[in-house]
Design a protein around this motif. Structure first.
Motif, mmCIF file in Angstrom:
data_model
loop_
_atom_site.group_PDB
_atom_site.id
_atom_site.type_symbol
_atom_site.label_atom_id
_atom_site.label_comp_id
_atom_site.label_asym_id
_atom_site.label_seq_id
_atom_site.Cartn_x
_atom_site.Cartn_y
_atom_site.Cartn_z
ATOM 1 N N SER A 18 32.054 36.690 -138.084
ATOM 2 C CA SER A 18 32.715 37.240 -139.264
ATOM 3 C C SER A 18 31.679 37.868 -140.203
ATOM 4 O O SER A 18 30.607 37.305 -140.431
ATOM 5 N N LYS A 22 32.421 44.606 -137.964
ATOM 6 C CA LYS A 22 33.218 45.111 -136.843
ATOM 7 C C LYS A 22 34.314 46.065 -137.321
ATOM 8 O O LYS A 22 34.521 47.132 -136.744
ATOM 9 N N THR A 23 35.007 45.665 -138.372
ATOM 10 C CA THR A 23 36.095 46.491 -138.889
ATOM 11 C C THR A 23 35.586 47.828 -139.403
ATOM 12 O O THR A 23 36.203 48.875 -139.184
ATOM 13 N N CYS A 24 34.461 47.810 -140.095
ATOM 14 C CA CYS A 24 33.905 49.062 -140.627
ATOM 15 C C CYS A 24 33.496 50.013 -139.510
ATOM 16 O O CYS A 24 33.680 51.230 -139.617
ATOM 17 N N THR A 26 34.788 50.182 -136.363
ATOM 18 C CA THR A 26 35.960 50.750 -135.711
ATOM 19 C C THR A 26 36.701 51.723 -136.629
ATOM 20 O O THR A 26 37.196 52.757 -136.178
ATOM 21 N N HIS A 27 36.740 51.401 -137.916
ATOM 22 C CA HIS A 27 37.391 52.291 -138.877
ATOM 23 C C HIS A 27 36.642 53.618 -138.974
ATOM 24 O O HIS A 27 37.262 54.695 -138.997
ATOM 25 N N THR A 38 37.363 46.398 -147.345
ATOM 26 C CA THR A 38 38.164 45.887 -146.246
ATOM 27 C C THR A 38 38.425 44.415 -146.457
ATOM 28 O O THR A 38 37.548 43.678 -146.890
ATOM 29 N N THR A 41 39.231 40.264 -141.642
ATOM 30 C CA THR A 41 40.216 40.314 -140.573
ATOM 31 C C THR A 41 40.767 38.930 -140.277
ATOM 32 O O THR A 41 40.025 37.977 -140.067
ATOM 33 N N ASP A 45 43.070 43.283 -135.346
ATOM 34 C CA ASP A 45 43.437 44.628 -135.783
ATOM 35 C C ASP A 45 43.248 45.580 -134.611
ATOM 36 O O ASP A 45 42.316 45.419 -133.817
ATOM 37 N N ARG A 47 42.910 49.712 -133.478
ATOM 38 C CA ARG A 47 42.736 51.109 -133.860
ATOM 39 C C ARG A 47 42.599 51.927 -132.592
ATOM 40 O O ARG A 47 42.134 51.427 -131.576
ATOM 41 N N ASP A 64 39.746 44.614 -132.644
ATOM 42 C CA ASP A 64 38.782 44.044 -133.594
ATOM 43 C C ASP A 64 39.327 42.692 -134.042
ATOM 44 O O ASP A 64 40.349 42.619 -134.711
ATOM 45 N N SER A 192 48.115 45.434 -137.086
ATOM 46 C CA SER A 192 47.654 44.077 -136.886
ATOM 47 C C SER A 192 48.503 43.341 -135.872
ATOM 48 O O SER A 192 49.706 43.521 -135.796
#
Length: 213
Positions: A18, A22-24, A26-27, A38, A41, A45, A47, A64, A192
């Motif tokens: 965490s 990871k989210t940033c 993929t975004h 963000t 998560t 999620d 994408r 993600d 999600s």
């Protein structure tokens, strides 16, 4: 504009603790933009982005997942099913996230994802530090990538990093194309994954935004 109906679907899972970004990542790859903020998560999620590799259209479907174990137990079987490629991510400013990588690799092995599944190692948040500790971890990361036959990227999802972020995911796409590890278009998913009741309660308790880029 590419016709998504003729695409092959590629499932790429993004693994790491965490807060590693990871989210940033993929975004940034899917939208071209760095998220201003963000939420941590909870669950999974999804994408998607359609790309072209050697004349063939591929839909990269990015999964993600939350890095916290308590949010992953109920969905881990879904997460590791029908995986085509893996992206391992650690935070170059946090050596603990690097030391966790063998745990994530072992989890892949336990779910029958061997070294024949293309994978890439990413050291994220390269814009934040140039300390001796991070330099030492950088050398360790390169050795780890060599041992496991993975390309290694040091990057930042921020600023001018879009080209490098694109290169990371396109590397996986090209390796999949060469290996022929593709399947015809599967179900399109976005947003999600449906959360179990416990995870929903945990999310409702969260009161602050956490940008983990």
């Amino acid at each position: 504009m590419m016709d998504s109906l003729s695409c092959r679907t590629v499932k790429v899972i993004v693994l790491g603790d965490s807060g590693v970004g990871k989210t940033c990542l993929t975004h940034r790859f899917c939208t071209g933009n760095f998220p201003s903020k963000t939420e941590a998560t909870i669950g999974v999620d999804f994408r998607e982005r359609v790309v072209e590799v050697e004349g063939e259209k591929l839909k990269l479907q990015l999964w993600d997942t939350a890095g916290q174990e308590r949010f992953r137990k109920s969905m881990v079987q879904h997460y590791y099913r029908d995986v085509h490629a893996i992206l391992f991510v650690y935070d170059v400013t946090n050596t603990a996230t690097f030391r966790s990588l063998p745990v994530w690799m072992e989890e892949c092995r336990q779910h029958s994802l061997g070294h024949d599944v293309p994978r890439v190692l990413v050291g994220n948040k390269a814009d934040l530090t140039a300390s001796s500790a991070s330099s030492m971890t950088l050398e360790q990361a390169r050795r780890l990538a060599d041992v496991h036959g993975m390309p290694f990227y040091l990057c930042s999802a921020k600023g001018d990093g879009k080209q490098q972020v694109d290169a990371i995911f396109m590397t996986l796409a090209h390796r999949l194309k060469r290996q022929g590890r593709l399947r015809r278009k599967g179900p399109s998913v976005a947003g999600s994954f449906k959360l179990p009741a416990k995870a929903k309660v945990e999310r409702e308790k969260q009161e602050k935004w956490a940008c983990s880029c």
